[in-house]
Design a protein around this motif. Structure first.
Motif, PDB file in Angstrom:
ATOM      1  N   ALA A 172      11.062  -2.218  -4.077  1.00  0.00           N
ATOM      2  CA  ALA A 172      10.038  -1.122  -4.565  1.00  0.00           C
ATOM      3  C   ALA A 172       9.129  -1.583  -5.615  1.00  0.00           C
ATOM      4  CB  ALA A 172      10.478   0.191  -4.442  1.00  0.00           C
ATOM      5  N   LEU A 173       9.711  -1.920  -6.776  1.00  0.00           N
ATOM      6  CA  LEU A 173       9.259  -2.403  -8.087  1.00  0.00           C
ATOM      7  C   LEU A 173       8.638  -3.597  -7.708  1.00  0.00           C
ATOM      8  CD1 LEU A 173      11.967  -1.756 -10.661  1.00  0.00           C
ATOM      9  CD2 LEU A 173       9.788  -0.930 -10.864  1.00  0.00           C
ATOM     10  N   GLY A 174       9.211  -4.662  -7.091  1.00  0.00           N
ATOM     11  CA  GLY A 174       8.498  -5.832  -6.653  1.00  0.00           C
ATOM     12  C   GLY A 174       7.083  -5.547  -5.981  1.00  0.00           C
ATOM     13  N   ILE A 213      10.930   6.361  -3.847  1.00  0.00           N
ATOM     14  CA  ILE A 213      10.403   5.486  -2.930  1.00  0.00           C
ATOM     15  C   ILE A 213      11.204   4.924  -2.264  1.00  0.00           C
ATOM     16  CG2 ILE A 213       8.813   3.544  -2.876  1.00  0.00           C
ATOM     17  CD1 ILE A 213       7.285   4.735  -5.420  1.00  0.00           C
ATOM     18  N   SER A 214      12.376   4.077  -2.962  1.00  0.00           N
ATOM     19  CA  SER A 214      13.365   3.390  -2.230  1.00  0.00           C
ATOM     20  C   SER A 214      14.157   4.260  -1.364  1.00  0.00           C
ATOM     21  CB  SER A 214      14.433   2.678  -3.280  1.00  0.00           C
ATOM     22  OG  SER A 214      15.123   3.866  -3.854  1.00  0.00           O
ATOM     23  N   GLU A 215      14.198   5.385  -1.471  1.00  0.00           N
ATOM     24  CA  GLU A 215      15.200   6.263  -0.275  1.00  0.00           C
ATOM     25  C   GLU A 215      14.185   6.548   0.755  1.00  0.00           C
ATOM     26  OE1 GLU A 215      16.304   9.683  -2.895  1.00  0.00           O
ATOM     27  OE2 GLU A 215      17.652   8.660  -3.643  1.00  0.00           O
ATOM     28  N   LEU A 243       0.903  -1.272  -0.033  1.00  0.00           N
ATOM     29  CA  LEU A 243      -0.070   0.032   0.079  1.00  0.00           C
ATOM     30  C   LEU A 243       0.751   1.362  -0.024  1.00  0.00           C
ATOM     31  CD1 LEU A 243      -2.712   1.485   0.348  1.00  0.00           C
ATOM     32  CD2 LEU A 243      -2.548   1.088   2.933  1.00  0.00           C
ATOM     33  N   GLU A 244       1.840   1.155   0.754  1.00  0.00           N
ATOM     34  CA  GLU A 244       2.924   2.438   0.846  1.00  0.00           C
ATOM     35  C   GLU A 244       3.462   2.650  -0.408  1.00  0.00           C
ATOM     36  OE1 GLU A 244       6.433   1.663   3.379  1.00  0.00           O
ATOM     37  OE2 GLU A 244       6.291   3.617   4.038  1.00  0.00           O
ATOM     38  N   VAL A 245       4.053   1.526  -1.008  1.00  0.00           N
ATOM     39  CA  VAL A 245       4.644   1.882  -2.495  1.00  0.00           C
ATOM     40  C   VAL A 245       3.720   2.482  -3.347  1.00  0.00           C
ATOM     41  CG1 VAL A 245       6.014   0.835  -4.374  1.00  0.00           C
ATOM     42  CG2 VAL A 245       6.385   0.118  -2.005  1.00  0.00           C
ATOM     43  N   LEU A 246       2.417   1.632  -3.527  1.00  0.00           N
ATOM     44  CA  LEU A 246       1.406   2.210  -4.364  1.00  0.00           C
ATOM     45  C   LEU A 246       1.142   3.581  -4.307  1.00  0.00           C
ATOM     46  CD1 LEU A 246      -1.305   0.112  -5.945  1.00  0.00           C
ATOM     47  CD2 LEU A 246      -2.054   2.246  -4.778  1.00  0.00           C
ATOM     48  N   TYR A 266      -0.280   8.349  -6.209  1.00  0.00           N
ATOM     49  CA  TYR A 266      -1.003   9.350  -5.591  1.00  0.00           C
ATOM     50  C   TYR A 266      -0.151  10.579  -5.281  1.00  0.00           C
ATOM     51  CZ  TYR A 266      -5.279   6.472  -5.261  1.00  0.00           C
ATOM     52  OH  TYR A 266      -6.147   5.762  -5.428  1.00  0.00           O
ATOM     53  N   LYS A 267       1.133  10.115  -5.344  1.00  0.00           N
ATOM     54  CA  LYS A 267       2.203  11.025  -5.144  1.00  0.00           C
ATOM     55  C   LYS A 267       3.361  11.437  -5.905  1.00  0.00           C
ATOM     56  CE  LYS A 267       1.937  10.646  -0.060  1.00  0.00           C
ATOM     57  NZ  LYS A 267       2.764  10.095   1.402  1.00  0.00           N
ATOM     58  N   ASP A 268       3.006  10.524  -7.073  1.00  0.00           N
ATOM     59  CA  ASP A 268       3.691  10.539  -8.159  1.00  0.00           C
ATOM     60  C   ASP A 268       5.401  10.639  -7.993  1.00  0.00           C
ATOM     61  OD1 ASP A 268       3.739  10.567 -10.893  1.00  0.00           O
ATOM     62  OD2 ASP A 268       3.780  12.860 -11.421  1.00  0.00           O
ATOM     63  N   MET A 269       5.671   9.814  -7.205  1.00  0.00           N
ATOM     64  CA  MET A 269       7.133   9.569  -6.795  1.00  0.00           C
ATOM     65  C   MET A 269       7.764   8.657  -7.872  1.00  0.00           C
ATOM     66  SD  MET A 269       6.892   9.857  -2.721  1.00  0.00           S
ATOM     67  CE  MET A 269       8.482   9.562  -2.157  1.00  0.00           C
ATOM     68  N   SER A 270       9.077   8.877  -7.935  1.00  0.00           N
ATOM     69  CA  SER A 270       9.906   7.697  -8.758  1.00  0.00           C
ATOM     70  C   SER A 270      10.048   6.414  -7.967  1.00  0.00           C
ATOM     71  CB  SER A 270      11.206   8.589  -9.538  1.00  0.00           C
ATOM     72  OG  SER A 270      11.761   8.699  -8.238  1.00  0.00           O
ATOM     73  N   PHE A 271      10.589   5.389  -8.509  1.00  0.00           N
ATOM     74  CA  PHE A 271      10.939   4.338  -7.628  1.00  0.00           C
ATOM     75  C   PHE A 271      12.091   4.697  -6.901  1.00  0.00           C
ATOM     76  CE2 PHE A 271       7.830   2.042 -10.384  1.00  0.00           C
ATOM     77  CZ  PHE A 271       7.084   1.473  -9.550  1.00  0.00           C
ATOM     78  N   LYS A 272      13.214   5.470  -7.683  1.00  0.00           N
ATOM     79  CA  LYS A 272      14.437   5.907  -6.786  1.00  0.00           C
ATOM     80  C   LYS A 272      13.744   6.746  -5.604  1.00  0.00           C
ATOM     81  CE  LYS A 272      18.653   7.898  -7.695  1.00  0.00           C
ATOM     82  NZ  LYS A 272      18.899   9.224  -6.745  1.00  0.00           N
TER      83      LYS A 272
END
Lengths: 45, 194
Positions: B170-172, B159-161, B143-146, B151-157
């Protein structure tokens, strides 16, 4: 319906008088000058 | 017929020699036929007028330049010019299509509202509200990653940080979040399309 496409109606069609007058004036104003093998257009007012 | 052609030939010769009145006679003699021919192709008086004018401008320039080859076929020659200009007109219109407004002008033929109408907007809002409720069923990490991604339009980089996991993790989590979301939707037979 047939009357709409009658020959008579088509024959009556003609351009505006202004258009014809423009062409006649255009022709009167247009001068072609020839120099050697070149031709130049000029308009006289 | 031959008499007319001879007259045309005579008038053309006279015009080339400088008698402007001959052009007037030629135009008056053939204007109905040429104009009717053009109109029968374009079905627009203004366009027909323009093409008629362009036709005779071409005729005048050719005659004055001495490039007309007199073969007693003045009218067919003019008709050919008109025909070519009609083709040019349609080619030009094909490249630049115009809005056709025959009769009353309708502003809505050129303007349209690309936004959703009221009904579609309500449906869209309902679907978004349903999805928001559905994602609450997901495990916390997914849920956190999604939420961060969608909704927050963050990149996976980013999100991982923020979450302290690798980008791959994060991708998984995002992938499993979507898979689980689809399962929930199928399980409840939900239709989430507009």
């Amino acid at each position: 319906m047939a009357k709409l496409y009658s020959e008579k109606k088509l024959k009556q069609m003609s351009p505006k008088k202004e258009t014809v007058n423009f062409l006649l004036n255009y022709s009167k104003a247009l001068r072609i000058s020839t120099y050697k093998k070149l031709q130049f257009e000029s308009f006289l007012n | 017929m031959e008499h007319t052609e001879a007259n045309d030939a005579f008038l053309v010769k006279s015009y080339i020699e400088g008698n402007e009145n001959s052009l007037s006679i030629l135009i008056n003699r053939h204007q109905h036929r040429i104009y009717s021919f053009i109109f029968s192709k374009v079905f627009d008086k203004d366009v027909a007028e323009d093409i008629f004018q362009d036709t005779f401008i071409k005729v005048i320039r050719t005659l004055k330049r001495g490039k007309y080859n007199e073969e007693g076929k003045f009218l067919p020659w003019v008709m050919r010019i008109a025909h070519n200009l009609v083709i040019d007109h349609f080619r030009k219109n094909k490249r630049m299509p115009k809005f056709e407004n025959s009769g009353d002008f309708n502003i809505f033929s050129v303007l349209c509202d690309s936004g959703l109408n009221a009904e579609k907007q309500i449906i869209k809002d309902q679907i978004e509200a349903d999805v928001k409720e559905l994602i609450k069923e997901l495990p916390e990490d997914q849920l956190e990653v999604l939420v961060m991604r969608i909704y927050k339009d963050m990149s996976f980089k980013e999100i991982s940080e923020r979450t302290g996991v690798s980008i791959n993790t994060a991708l998984g989590r995002m992938r499993y979040a979507l898979i689980n979301l689809r399962k929930v939707i199928e399980k409840h037979n939900l239709v989430l399309t507009n």
